[in-house]
Design a protein around this motif. Structure first.
Motif, short mmCIF file in Angstrom:
data_model
loop_
_atom_site.label_atom_id
_atom_site.label_comp_id
_atom_site.label_asym_id
_atom_site.label_seq_id
_atom_site.Cartn_x
_atom_site.Cartn_y
_atom_site.Cartn_z
N LEU A 57 0.83 -1.20 0.00
CA LEU A 57 0.00 0.00 0.00
C LEU A 57 0.86 1.26 0.00
N SER A 58 1.93 1.25 0.76
CA SER A 58 2.82 2.41 0.79
C SER A 58 3.45 2.65 -0.58
N ASP A 59 3.82 1.57 -1.26
CA ASP A 59 4.41 1.69 -2.59
C ASP A 59 3.40 2.27 -3.59
N ILE A 60 2.16 1.80 -3.51
CA ILE A 60 1.10 2.34 -4.37
C ILE A 60 0.88 3.82 -4.08
N LEU A 61 0.84 4.17 -2.81
CA LEU A 61 0.59 5.57 -2.44
C LEU A 61 1.75 6.47 -2.83
N ASP A 62 2.96 5.98 -2.78
CA ASP A 62 4.09 6.78 -3.24
C ASP A 62 3.93 7.13 -4.71
N LYS A 63 3.48 6.16 -5.50
CA LYS A 63 3.22 6.42 -6.92
C LYS A 63 2.08 7.43 -7.09
N VAL A 64 1.03 7.25 -6.29
CA VAL A 64 -0.12 8.16 -6.37
C VAL A 64 0.29 9.58 -6.01
N PHE A 65 0.94 9.73 -4.87
CA PHE A 65 1.28 11.06 -4.37
C PHE A 65 2.32 11.78 -5.24
N SER A 66 3.04 11.01 -6.08
CA SER A 66 4.03 11.59 -6.99
C SER A 66 3.46 11.90 -8.36
N ASP A 67 2.25 11.45 -8.61
CA ASP A 67 1.64 11.60 -9.93
C ASP A 67 1.28 13.07 -10.17
N PRO A 68 1.80 13.68 -11.25
CA PRO A 68 1.50 15.10 -11.52
C PRO A 68 0.00 15.37 -11.66
N ASP A 69 -0.74 14.40 -12.22
CA ASP A 69 -2.19 14.59 -12.36
C ASP A 69 -2.88 14.59 -11.00
N TYR A 70 -2.42 13.69 -10.11
CA TYR A 70 -2.96 13.68 -8.74
C TYR A 70 -2.69 15.01 -8.06
N ILE A 71 -1.47 15.49 -8.17
CA ILE A 71 -1.10 16.76 -7.54
C ILE A 71 -1.96 17.89 -8.07
N SER A 72 -2.15 17.93 -9.38
CA SER A 72 -2.97 18.99 -9.99
C SER A 72 -4.42 18.89 -9.54
#
Length: 345
Positions: free
Chosen positions: A287-302
């Protein structure tokens, strides 16, 4: 009191400053008040093999709900085909949902979406069946400060006018609180301490309800998160007199920060996904690995920024340390105000 408090707030501010389209909508909210989740069995090797539930201890439409739904959508994308996550709004002032999260089976299929105040419930309310050890963080994805908003019917528009109004009407200015003993009550106490005057506190079930109270005129002011207030501010239904970040925000650059107004208050809350205590470390690592990808995603950030959220990225051990360090600061605030379960709100 104020001198001691300023030292504690300075410590808290350091942590705050460090923090400070294309996806489909999340599934519709499932309102619930049940106390425990159905039993489930899982092994790390086949995880996830069925639907994951993320419980939110506040109502739909509030800042925590918005952040959780955005995060859940991106998690499903990175988990791949067949992954399914539902968001369950377990309402009841925060405690009902936190109890549900803490007592859910630790199979990895029942996650929680928490804010710092689930950790401090044990100090401010009676008979709380959970504490800071009940939730194991796998990712912190947002740190959001607050707006103090007022009703246009008050006929004022600045922090200075608002402060004078509160001091001239000690105990009479109604302030909507989205729950009990969360980010809003702690901010209220800090502002009351600074002004030397109190508000007439009104409790609501979540930030969205507190915002609605100001919009309808049921309350004169409120503390709300940026994500909750932005649309109503833009429409003119409420007026933001200040933001509690150290500097003005990108989302509302015309609203001054308390810091720049000469008020030494920086305040906000993180938003985290957690598992119940004792969850398989391999599932937590996944889950932490998935969330690291999510939180780094430019679209998620935007998308988070567009919703008025301030995205950050702490996962795994970094998330655990971040939450643990903040708990120490929060406990110091509780002690400094002399807050107990019998403290009169």
């Amino acid at each position: 009191m104020k001198k001691a408090l300023s030292l504690i707030l300075a410590s808290f501010m350091l942590l705050s400053l460090a923090a400070c389209g294309k996806k489909e909508a999340a599934q519709a909210p499932a309102e619930s008040t049940q106390q425990s989740a159905p039993a489930a069995e899982s092994t790390a090797s086949d995880y996830p093999s069925k639907t994951i539930e993320i419980a939110v201890p506040y109502g739909a439409g509030g800042g925590q709900d918005v952040w959780t739904r955005i995060t859940a959508n991106y998690m499903m994308e990175y988990m791949g085909d067949g992954a399914n996550i539902i968001v369950n709004n377990v309402t009841g002032g925060g405690v009902t949902g936190a109890t549900y999260m803490a007592t859910s089976e630790n199979s990895g299929y029942y996650l929680g979406s928490i804010v710092p105040w689930q950790l401090t419930d044990q100090f401010v309310q009676h008979d709380i069946p959970y504490d800071e050890t009940s939730f194991e963080p796998v990712g912190v994805g947002s740190f959001d400060c607050n707006f103090i908003i007022i009703s246009p019917s008050l006929g004022i528009s600045t922090w200075e006018e608002f402060a004078d109004l509160v001091k001239a009407n000690d105990g009479e200015i109604t302030m909507a609180m989205g729950g009990n003993w969360n980010v809003h009550d702690f901010l209220r106490l800090k502002v009351e301490d600074y002004l030397g005057a109190s508000f007439a506190r009104m409790s609501y079930d979540g930030g969205a309800s507190a915002l609605a109270a100001v919009m309808t005129g049921d309350a004169m002011c409120a503390s709300v998160s940026i994500s909750e207030a932005l649309s109503a501010m833009e429409s003119g239904d409420v007026i933001a007199v200040c933001v509690t970040s150290a500097e003005r925000t990108e989302t509302a650059p015309d609203v001054p920060s308390l810091k720049e107004l000469g008020v030494d208050i920086v305040h906000g809350q993180w938003r985290a996904l957690t598992t119940p205590a004792g969850t398989d470390p391999e599932i937590k690592a996944y889950l932490s690995d998935i969330l690291d990808k999510v939180f780094s995603d430019p679209d998620y950030i935007s998308e988070c920024k567009a919703a008025g959220l301030d995205p950050v990225n702490y996962t795994g051990a970094a998330a655990e340390k971040y939450v643990s360090d903040d708990f120490v600061n929060l406990k110091a605030l509780v002690d400094s105000f002399g807050i107990t379960p019998d403290y009169e709100l």
